[in-house]
Design a protein around this motif. Structure first.
Motif, PDB file in Angstrom:
ATOM      1  N   PRO A  26       4.558  -9.276   7.559  1.00 27.53           N
ATOM      2  CA  PRO A  26       4.932  -8.034   6.878  1.00 27.53           C
ATOM      3  C   PRO A  26       3.690  -7.406   6.248  1.00 27.53           C
ATOM      4  O   PRO A  26       2.759  -8.107   5.849  1.00 27.53           O
ATOM      5  CB  PRO A  26       5.932  -8.488   5.818  1.00 27.53           C
ATOM      6  N   SER A  27       3.678  -6.089   6.193  1.00 30.91           N
ATOM      7  CA  SER A  27       2.518  -5.416   5.601  1.00 30.91           C
ATOM      8  C   SER A  27       2.952  -4.147   4.876  1.00 30.91           C
ATOM      9  O   SER A  27       4.004  -3.589   5.163  1.00 30.91           O
ATOM     10  CB  SER A  27       1.481  -5.083   6.669  1.00 30.91           C
ATOM     11  N   ILE A  28       2.112  -3.737   3.949  1.00 29.08           N
ATOM     12  CA  ILE A  28       2.295  -2.501   3.198  1.00 29.08           C
ATOM     13  C   ILE A  28       0.940  -1.809   3.147  1.00 29.08           C
ATOM     14  O   ILE A  28      -0.080  -2.448   2.889  1.00 29.08           O
ATOM     15  CB  ILE A  28       2.788  -2.777   1.762  1.00 29.08           C
ATOM     16  N   ALA A  52       0.964  -5.651  -6.519  1.00 29.70           N
ATOM     17  CA  ALA A  52       2.400  -5.425  -6.296  1.00 29.70           C
ATOM     18  C   ALA A  52       2.720  -5.470  -4.800  1.00 29.70           C
ATOM     19  O   ALA A  52       3.756  -6.021  -4.392  1.00 29.70           O
ATOM     20  CB  ALA A  52       2.825  -4.090  -6.895  1.00 29.70           C
ATOM     21  N   ALA A  53       1.839  -4.919  -3.979  1.00 34.27           N
ATOM     22  CA  ALA A  53       2.050  -4.953  -2.534  1.00 34.27           C
ATOM     23  C   ALA A  53       1.994  -6.393  -2.024  1.00 34.27           C
ATOM     24  O   ALA A  53       2.804  -6.793  -1.173  1.00 34.27           O
ATOM     25  CB  ALA A  53       1.008  -4.093  -1.820  1.00 34.27           C
ATOM     26  N   ALA A  54       1.059  -7.195  -2.552  1.00 35.74           N
ATOM     27  CA  ALA A  54       0.963  -8.602  -2.152  1.00 35.74           C
ATOM     28  C   ALA A  54       2.239  -9.351  -2.528  1.00 35.74           C
ATOM     29  O   ALA A  54       2.738 -10.177  -1.755  1.00 35.74           O
ATOM     30  CB  ALA A  54      -0.261  -9.260  -2.793  1.00 35.74           C
ATOM     31  N   GLU A  55       2.786  -9.059  -3.683  1.00 38.23           N
ATOM     32  CA  GLU A  55       4.045  -9.694  -4.098  1.00 38.23           C
ATOM     33  C   GLU A  55       5.173  -9.322  -3.144  1.00 38.23           C
ATOM     34  O   GLU A  55       5.981 -10.168  -2.766  1.00 38.23           O
ATOM     35  CB  GLU A  55       4.405  -9.284  -5.524  1.00 38.23           C
ATOM     36  N   ASP A  56       5.216  -8.062  -2.744  1.00 41.85           N
ATOM     37  CA  ASP A  56       6.282  -7.610  -1.843  1.00 41.85           C
ATOM     38  C   ASP A  56       6.196  -8.263  -0.461  1.00 41.85           C
ATOM     39  O   ASP A  56       7.211  -8.655   0.094  1.00 41.85           O
ATOM     40  CB  ASP A  56       6.250  -6.090  -1.688  1.00 41.85           C
ATOM     41  N   VAL A  57       4.988  -8.364   0.099  1.00 44.79           N
ATOM     42  CA  VAL A  57       4.872  -8.914   1.458  1.00 44.79           C
ATOM     43  C   VAL A  57       4.955 -10.432   1.479  1.00 44.79           C
ATOM     44  O   VAL A  57       5.125 -11.017   2.547  1.00 44.79           O
ATOM     45  CB  VAL A  57       3.589  -8.441   2.186  1.00 44.79           C
ATOM     46  N   CYS A  58       4.868 -11.059   0.322  1.00 48.57           N
ATOM     47  CA  CYS A  58       4.877 -12.529   0.271  1.00 48.57           C
ATOM     48  C   CYS A  58       6.203 -13.116  -0.195  1.00 48.57           C
ATOM     49  O   CYS A  58       6.266 -14.287  -0.558  1.00 48.57           O
ATOM     50  CB  CYS A  58       3.745 -13.025  -0.633  1.00 48.57           C
ATOM     51  N   ARG A  59       7.243 -12.354  -0.168  1.00 50.05           N
ATOM     52  CA  ARG A  59       8.551 -12.897  -0.556  1.00 50.05           C
ATOM     53  C   ARG A  59       8.964 -13.947   0.471  1.00 50.05           C
ATOM     54  O   ARG A  59       9.108 -13.649   1.643  1.00 50.05           O
ATOM     55  CB  ARG A  59       9.594 -11.802  -0.627  1.00 50.05           C
ATOM     56  N   ARG A  98     -13.583  10.954  -0.531  1.00 51.46           N
ATOM     57  CA  ARG A  98     -12.746  10.617   0.621  1.00 51.46           C
ATOM     58  C   ARG A  98     -11.535   9.825   0.175  1.00 51.46           C
ATOM     59  O   ARG A  98     -11.500   9.253  -0.894  1.00 51.46           O
ATOM     60  CB  ARG A  98     -13.547   9.762   1.607  1.00 51.46           C
ATOM     61  N   GLU A  99     -10.569   9.812   1.045  1.00 52.65           N
ATOM     62  CA  GLU A  99      -9.396   8.978   0.813  1.00 52.65           C
ATOM     63  C   GLU A  99      -9.521   7.734   1.664  1.00 52.65           C
ATOM     64  O   GLU A  99     -10.209   7.731   2.671  1.00 52.65           O
ATOM     65  CB  GLU A  99      -8.120   9.745   1.165  1.00 52.65           C
ATOM     66  N   GLY A 100      -8.849   6.683   1.250  1.00 51.26           N
ATOM     67  CA  GLY A 100      -8.875   5.444   2.010  1.00 51.26           C
ATOM     68  C   GLY A 100      -7.530   4.781   1.985  1.00 51.26           C
ATOM     69  O   GLY A 100      -6.599   5.247   1.318  1.00 51.26           O
ATOM     70  N   ARG A 101      -7.432   3.712   2.719  1.00 49.71           N
ATOM     71  CA  ARG A 101      -6.194   2.942   2.716  1.00 49.71           C
ATOM     72  C   ARG A 101      -6.527   1.501   2.998  1.00 49.71           C
ATOM     73  O   ARG A 101      -7.439   1.196   3.741  1.00 49.71           O
ATOM     74  CB  ARG A 101      -5.176   3.500   3.700  1.00 49.71           C
ATOM     75  N   ILE A 102      -5.766   0.652   2.351  1.00 47.27           N
ATOM     76  CA  ILE A 102      -5.875  -0.787   2.546  1.00 47.27           C
ATOM     77  C   ILE A 102      -4.516  -1.263   3.041  1.00 47.27           C
ATOM     78  O   ILE A 102      -3.490  -0.937   2.437  1.00 47.27           O
ATOM     79  CB  ILE A 102      -6.211  -1.517   1.231  1.00 47.27           C
ATOM     80  N   THR A 103      -4.503  -2.010   4.112  1.00 49.63           N
ATOM     81  CA  THR A 103      -3.257  -2.604   4.580  1.00 49.63           C
ATOM     82  C   THR A 103      -3.175  -3.997   4.010  1.00 49.63           C
ATOM     83  O   THR A 103      -4.038  -4.835   4.262  1.00 49.63           O
ATOM     84  CB  THR A 103      -3.191  -2.637   6.114  1.00 49.63           C
ATOM     85  N   VAL A 104      -2.164  -4.218   3.207  1.00 49.73           N
ATOM     86  CA  VAL A 104      -1.932  -5.511   2.584  1.00 49.73           C
ATOM     87  C   VAL A 104      -0.935  -6.241   3.466  1.00 49.73           C
ATOM     88  O   VAL A 104       0.221  -5.846   3.583  1.00 49.73           O
ATOM     89  CB  VAL A 104      -1.370  -5.349   1.151  1.00 49.73           C
ATOM     90  N   ALA A 105      -1.422  -7.310   4.140  1.00 48.53           N
ATOM     91  CA  ALA A 105      -0.572  -8.077   5.059  1.00 48.53           C
ATOM     92  C   ALA A 105      -0.501  -9.514   4.585  1.00 48.53           C
ATOM     93  O   ALA A 105      -1.493 -10.082   4.131  1.00 48.53           O
ATOM     94  CB  ALA A 105      -1.123  -8.017   6.480  1.00 48.53           C
ATOM     95  N   SER A 106       0.649 -10.103   4.712  1.00 50.66           N
ATOM     96  CA  SER A 106       0.859 -11.472   4.275  1.00 50.66           C
ATOM     97  C   SER A 106      -0.137 -12.411   4.934  1.00 50.66           C
ATOM     98  O   SER A 106      -0.279 -12.416   6.150  1.00 50.66           O
ATOM     99  CB  SER A 106       2.286 -11.922   4.611  1.00 50.66           C
ATOM    100  N   ALA A 107      -0.815 -13.212   4.131  1.00 52.55           N
ATOM    101  CA  ALA A 107      -1.799 -14.153   4.642  1.00 52.55           C
ATOM    102  C   ALA A 107      -1.131 -15.432   5.161  1.00 52.55           C
ATOM    103  O   ALA A 107      -1.760 -16.228   5.825  1.00 52.55           O
ATOM    104  CB  ALA A 107      -2.794 -14.519   3.544  1.00 52.55           C
TER     105      ALA A 107
END
Length: 109
Positions: A26-28, A52-59, A98-107
């Motif tokens: 899962p990723s956010i 918060a994103a790490a908490e969500d993808v690691c449920r 600039r704008e950026g984005r980080i994809t937080v994916a479950s490790a």
């Protein structure tokens, strides 16, 4: 040997549907602006969003009690560290408007 149309359709559906069963982590995606990195409060708020994103993808599912909490905690720690490493890598060090984005994916998955 003659193959029934129903059997042929079932085999075809199973073959075509196989990728849908593939396990994906899962990723956010967390979007941010360069201005988020230019002040301590901005960095803190962005890091809180990554946490918060790490908490969500690691449920954890399928586990209970202390096993679940331990698995979630381990995953969150590793996932957050990966996100922070990506955020503060050389790729993002020279942000200027600039704008950026980080994809937080479950490790862990």
């Amino acid at each position: 040997m003659k193959t029934s149309p129903i059997l042929a359709a079932a085999i075809a559906a199973a073959c075509l549907g196989a990728p849908a069963f593939a396990s994906t982590a899962p990723s956010i995606t967390v979007d941010f602006r360069a201005s988020d990195l230019q002040s301590q409060p901005g960095r803190g708020a962005l890091e809180a969003r990554l946490e918060a994103a790490a908490e969500d993808v690691c449920r954890a599912t399928g586990l209970r009690g202390l096993d679940r909490r331990a698995a979630e905690s381990r995953c969150q720690e590793q996932t957050l560290q990966q996100a922070l490493d990506a955020l503060y890598s050389d790729e993002y060090a020279q942000f200027d408007g600039r704008e950026g984005r980080i994809t937080v994916a479950s490790a862990e998955r």
